[in-house]
Design an enzyme around this catalytic site. Sequence first.
Site, PDB file in Angstrom:
ATOM      1  N   GLU A 116     -15.895  45.985 -11.201  1.00 34.12           N
ATOM      2  CA  GLU A 116     -14.517  44.736 -10.690  1.00 34.12           C
ATOM      3  C   GLU A 116     -12.999  45.924 -10.384  1.00 34.12           C
ATOM      4  OE1 GLU A 116     -16.513  43.015 -12.129  1.00 34.12           O
ATOM      5  OE2 GLU A 116     -17.227  42.046 -11.551  1.00 34.12           O
ATOM      6  N   HIS A 132     -17.808  31.268 -17.644  1.00 32.50           N
ATOM      7  CA  HIS A 132     -17.775  31.257 -16.210  1.00 32.50           C
ATOM      8  C   HIS A 132     -16.944  29.781 -15.735  1.00 32.50           C
ATOM      9  CE1 HIS A 132     -20.341  34.181 -17.032  1.00 32.50           C
ATOM     10  NE2 HIS A 132     -20.334  33.961 -16.052  1.00 32.50           N
TER      11      HIS A 132
END
Lengths: 329, 454
Positions: free
Chosen positions: B188, B257
């Site tokens: 990322e 998450h």
Amino acid sequence: MAAKKAPEKSNVSKDELLKYYREMLLIRRFEEKAGQLYGMGLIGGFCHLYIGQEAVVVGLEACTKDGDKRITSYRDHGHMLACGMAANGVMAELTGRAGGYSKGKGGSMHMFSKERHFYGGHGIVAAQVPLGAGLAFSDWYKGNDNVTFAYFGDGAANQGQVYEAYNMAELWGLPVVFVIENNQYAMGTSMKRATKSVTLYGRGTAYGIPGEQVDGMDVLAVKAAGEKAVEHCRSGQGPYILEMMTYRYRGHSMSDPAKYRTREEVEKIKQEKDCIEHVRDLLTQGGLSSEDELKAIDKEIKEIVNASAEFAKESPEPDLSELWTDIYA
Amino acid sequence: MATEVLMPALSPTMEEGTLAKWLVKEGDKVKSGQILAEIETDKATMEFEAVDEGTVGRLLVAEGTANVKVNTPIAVMIEDGEGADAAPAAAPVVAAAAAPSAAPAAASAAAPVAVVSKASPDWAPGTPMKTMTVREALREAMAEEMRANPNVFLMGEEVGEYQGAYKISQGLLDEFGPKRVIDTPITEIGFTGIAVGAAWGGLNPIVEFMTFNFAMQAIDHIINSAAKTNYMSGGQVPCPIVFRGANGAAARVGAQHSQDYAAWYAAIPGLRVVMPYSASDAKGLLKQAIRDPNPVVFLENEILYGQTFDVPDLPDFTIPFGKARVWREGTDVTIVSFGIGMKYALEAADLLAKDGISAEVIDLRTLRPIDYDTVLASVQKTNRCVTVEEGFPVGSIGDHMASTIMQRAFDYLDAPVVTCTGKDVPMPYAANLEKHALVTTAEVVAAVKSVCYR
């Protein structure tokens, strides 16, 4: 680094040597002046001087063509001068004035010139490495043969994002020269206290990126290595790594007393390896230039630098309305 | 000409120091870079170097002197042939220019002023409509903008051959090819940095984060590189880029998450922040985001991806930033929400109507800029406000809205603003705990009743 050798007769023309001499001297005198203005309180915050490392950026700039891009860390004044940005605008940014490249809103570590394709000036160590790969991505996407130079230090070389950028740059064949300016100290931590790696360029092997170590105190060696790297990138073969072995004479920033190394170590490099003295010797001992000719250049550089300091002192502070401009394009 | 050597500032905070030791004496010739003195700062003992070559004319401050103010002359340098008397009389030099006068205050308590709502219909009456999911709307927005502008490309994990982890990019690889729909390694910070650099280089990247939880790995580039550079460059280097992906809780995926980042990104000047609820907003705002010359954080929601809404069937439909949507008009209370919070807000309004409470429901849609006027105009009518969001309570969008209403519509309020948020806990996995960790429709109903004193 080896002891100083007697200068060999180089095949390089007098004009080329004088160009390097002039450009390196401009950086050195500019940085000395910046240090002086810092001492007077005219430059604030952090100020990282490039003195000692001038051959790296001057040698590599000699390999560039129109449209090539460059991006570097917070030790960025030399890169700006070498790529043709005006001393006045750089110095006025250091003093936080309206005449600076970022209108006084960026400072020493955050300066840009879209016109000269200089993309900063980054205060987050190693952020400029993927950003530089991204600039190269834009040229790759557009299908031209421009190259990006992404400069970073031996300290940044231990950040994870460097290796994420290496991986994608090689995967996609991005035209980026990763230039590690290994000045051997990450602030106060010597390379041997930070890694067991013997070389930093060698880490590219894991990603399939070729590279080499270069004497970064020798502008001619830098230029020769730079040409090879640039040819590799321009011809679509992907990235290349240059590990420039160099040395900064001053502390990490202005407030660093540099107690992590001995004065003898610094003096030895200054005496034996100084990049400007090297070119000066090539010019004088090779019989190409007289002392008077070089003194005239010294004087000319001093005038440019003094004028930039005057400009930086006299340029007004940014108007208060500038606080609210440029937040959005 | 003789020049004064001034007591240097040798750290960002130094105002005075001790001249610990002179390393030269009067009459010494010095070279540029030679150490003149050792000076103790607030941090360390530093060596102080000569800037130019010359001769030490006079030492004005004795070694060992403490509390020497920065910029006090400490020595005089003379050039060859000059006498020490050439030195000018010592006079302190004033340091950098005076501090600027205070900037205008950001806000002040003011007399109540009636505010006019900015909300207006997003499309003309009679516009043909089609039904589509939020997922299809997002895909259509990207496809249309990629057709219109060859510099728009999509990059992220599994966006190409896998057809998108949440199938948002399904079919795009087939239409646009691998140069414009780019699968990245799981990396990322690396691909976000590359995308920001590509935007500086003149492209218009769309970065898909599989979810915004993973964008925390990349948040340095979103904020330090993308959001701040236009300002730091004095307007030279804009960053036209969209960061998009699923944000907030899905279902049963646990604490790492399930976070809503709306308030985090909304705090950052230089970013645009969008958080759509409906498919028409997803489409119109994403197209607008791709065209915007600034970095846009576009926060989607996995649970909403499959939900169906009416979308205007127009060849080129965009929605401007900074314009809220009034979903339901009402007279008794204003419910302000955005993103999936709208689901709870609208459900609560239905239930409240059965109890005779008329709720006006406003979807902010964009959190930077925020359409304050539409909210304030509504509160001036209803005199009550409840905010609804899924994120954590501390420093929430609701907190910000409550303080804005207090400052700009205090005299119109008949009750304190109540903020309904997710609970102040990491998201638990157990189904029953998860349900309680999220904001609920029942909580919104209860909050509205409390501000209505019912």
